[in-house]
Design an enzyme around this catalytic site. Sequence first.
Site, PDB file in Angstrom:
ATOM      1  CG  ASP A  99      -3.856   6.843  -4.817  1.00  0.00           C
ATOM      2  OD1 ASP A  99      -2.820   6.206  -4.546  1.00  0.00           O
ATOM      3  OD2 ASP A  99      -4.998   6.462  -4.481  1.00  0.00           O
ATOM      4  CG  ASP A 200      -1.310   1.932  -5.055  1.00  0.00           C
ATOM      5  OD1 ASP A 200      -2.438   1.763  -4.580  1.00  0.00           O
ATOM      6  OD2 ASP A 200      -0.797   1.159  -5.879  1.00  0.00           O
ATOM      7  CD  GLU A 254      -2.764  -0.030  -0.482  1.00  0.00           C
ATOM      8  OE1 GLU A 254      -3.814  -0.691  -0.518  1.00  0.00           O
ATOM      9  OE2 GLU A 254      -2.070   0.188  -1.488  1.00  0.00           O
ATOM     10  CG  HIS A 326     -10.241   2.243  -3.881  1.00  0.00           C
ATOM     11  ND1 HIS A 326      -9.486   2.686  -2.819  1.00  0.00           N
ATOM     12  CD2 HIS A 326      -9.373   1.737  -4.772  1.00  0.00           C
ATOM     13  CE1 HIS A 326      -8.212   2.470  -3.079  1.00  0.00           C
ATOM     14  NE2 HIS A 326      -8.109   1.891  -4.263  1.00  0.00           N
ATOM     15  CG  ASP A 327      -8.243  -1.341  -2.750  1.00  0.00           C
ATOM     16  OD1 ASP A 327      -8.592  -1.301  -3.946  1.00  0.00           O
ATOM     17  OD2 ASP A 327      -7.174  -0.866  -2.328  1.00  0.00           O
TER      18      ASP A 327
HETATM   19  C1  GLC Z   1      -3.649  -0.593  -4.052  1.00  0.00           C
HETATM   20  C2  GLC Z   1      -4.878   0.149  -4.500  1.00  0.00           C
HETATM   21  C3  GLC Z   1      -5.678  -0.750  -5.371  1.00  0.00           C
HETATM   22  C4  GLC Z   1      -4.847  -1.089  -6.589  1.00  0.00           C
HETATM   23  C5  GLC Z   1      -3.514  -1.703  -6.187  1.00  0.00           C
HETATM   24  C6  GLC Z   1      -2.551  -1.710  -7.332  1.00  0.00           C
HETATM   25  O1  GLC Z   1      -3.945  -1.655  -3.229  1.00  0.00           O
HETATM   26  O2  GLC Z   1      -5.586   0.643  -3.410  1.00  0.00           O
HETATM   27  O3  GLC Z   1      -6.900  -0.198  -5.750  1.00  0.00           O
HETATM   28  O4  GLC Z   1      -5.541  -1.968  -7.407  1.00  0.00           O
HETATM   29  O5  GLC Z   1      -2.889  -0.994  -5.154  1.00  0.00           O
HETATM   30  O6  GLC Z   1      -2.181  -0.408  -7.660  1.00  0.00           O
END
Ligand code: GLC
Length: 548
Positions: A99, A200, A254, A326-327
Amino acid sequence: MERNRWYKDMVFYQIWPRSFKDGNGDGMGDLWGVLEKLDYIKSLGCDGIWFSPIYPSPGADCGYDIADYMDIAPEFGGMEAFKKVLEGVHQRGMKLIMDLVVNHTSDEHEWFQKSRKRIEPYTDYYIWRPAKPNGKLPNNWDSNFEGKAWTWDEERGEYYLHLFAVKQPDLNMDNPLVREEVKKILRFWLDMGVDGFREDVITYISKAEGLPDDHLFPIYKGMPKYNHGPHIHEYLAEFKRDVFDHYDCFTLAEAPLVWPKQALKYIDEEKGQIDMMIQFQCQCADCLFTDYLPTKFMLVRMKKAFSDWQKKLSGKAWNMLYMENHDHPRIISRYGSEKFREESGKSIAVSYLFQQGTPFLYQGQEIGMLNWKPEDAEMYEDVQTRYNYAHSNLKKSKEERLHKMWRSSRDSARTPVQWDSSENAGFTTGTPWFYVNPNYKEINVAAQEADPDSLLNFYRKAINLRKSLKAVRFGNYKEYYRLDNKLYVYSREYENQKILVVCSFSEKETKIRVPSGFDLEKAKIVLGNYENKEKTLKPYETRVYLWE
Ligand code: GLC
Ligand code: CA
């Protein structure tokens, strides 16, 4: 023209390390635990692993607040354990991606510590602004997690921008020195042998010039000013040209709020700067933009999201596919039915595994883990959940507010993986860092290993089948009965091979619908969750028909 890249034949498994498997008995998941489970992951048919962050971090956002990008946190086993995992992964012919969290760092990162003291060259590594003469904040943006996006720093005497938690200051990507740091990080891991990155919230790294106020967006005010910002493609192209093009790796970005047309600017196989994107539309069939604004689940919305991406990228780009990470809360608790847990889990699996793309599974999805439902909001760990709960409608009863959290909290899907029915679900021999879902005695890996019809073994079959079918890898995609809110029916066709996928999302028996030109008499059912050939589908029944 489609380029042939290895990740197109793969299925990935996401590990959220704290809750995966504890190897040393201290209650926290770690890389020794991962080592024990590599064969398990491989046995699912997964050939790649995505690690959520395992770097040193104070843990304000469970590792997404990084204090050192070029090390592995000691609680996860440090670099020594990581190298063993990497070797173990490669020995099994699998791949591993990390990540990359570079929209922001932890406020405990050395760069931030030096930046707030104005020590060169770090002075402009972050986005600092003085207070306005009228005492107002530099602009009206909200953070995604905790109130306003600006926090005053006494030491520097200025505000810093944080699009997420207060402890996650945003990097100033417009500073070329910061981009060089990113490249150093990338090379460090690629040289060690990792196979790519999940990036991310990477679409946030370029903020609008002058950081103007936002008057448009009803939630997350400011998002249109920093998502897909002015230099985003330029910076991503720079990372590609200077780093990624020199390695056999892939990138997965993402992207909160992205539509296929816009996504093509990133992932077009000829002109794009990255390989795949994590889009959020498939997560919005039961909410508006975010899990925090829940609505009733509408199958038609899920189908529309999937079909849009399938059709609009076809022949131009390749993307990833997912149902959980995980979100988001657990998918069976959202799109399926806890009452028909196994059945709906199987229908959900089939609904996405036979589309074009690279599927991802999130730990525990393969055994149908359900949302965690604490009886007290104090039990939540997640920074976003805590803030949301504290700011939820106080006129509502405690029960109502808690119910909303069950449905929307990221912690709903962050409890330890349920390995067996022993104490703490076999996750740890110590005291687990987080609560174990009390349903672990019924829902666990060991029980499902022993049952040939379990969801776990169904995932294995489905993934195997997927890999054996050219129509899934190469075929065109066609959806039928778009407006049917109970059935998802689509076909994939390539040369002389054709499949028809039928998934019921109903708790009731439902009549099957078969498009013309598909002669069921001549087809084989190659996958299903009932022994049933009748015209009436059982609750959450799914079937895959094959012609060849
Ligand atoms: C992304 C991650 C999440 C995190 C956020 C800030 O959305 O998937 O888990 O809290 O970014 O880094
Ligand atoms: Ca541990």
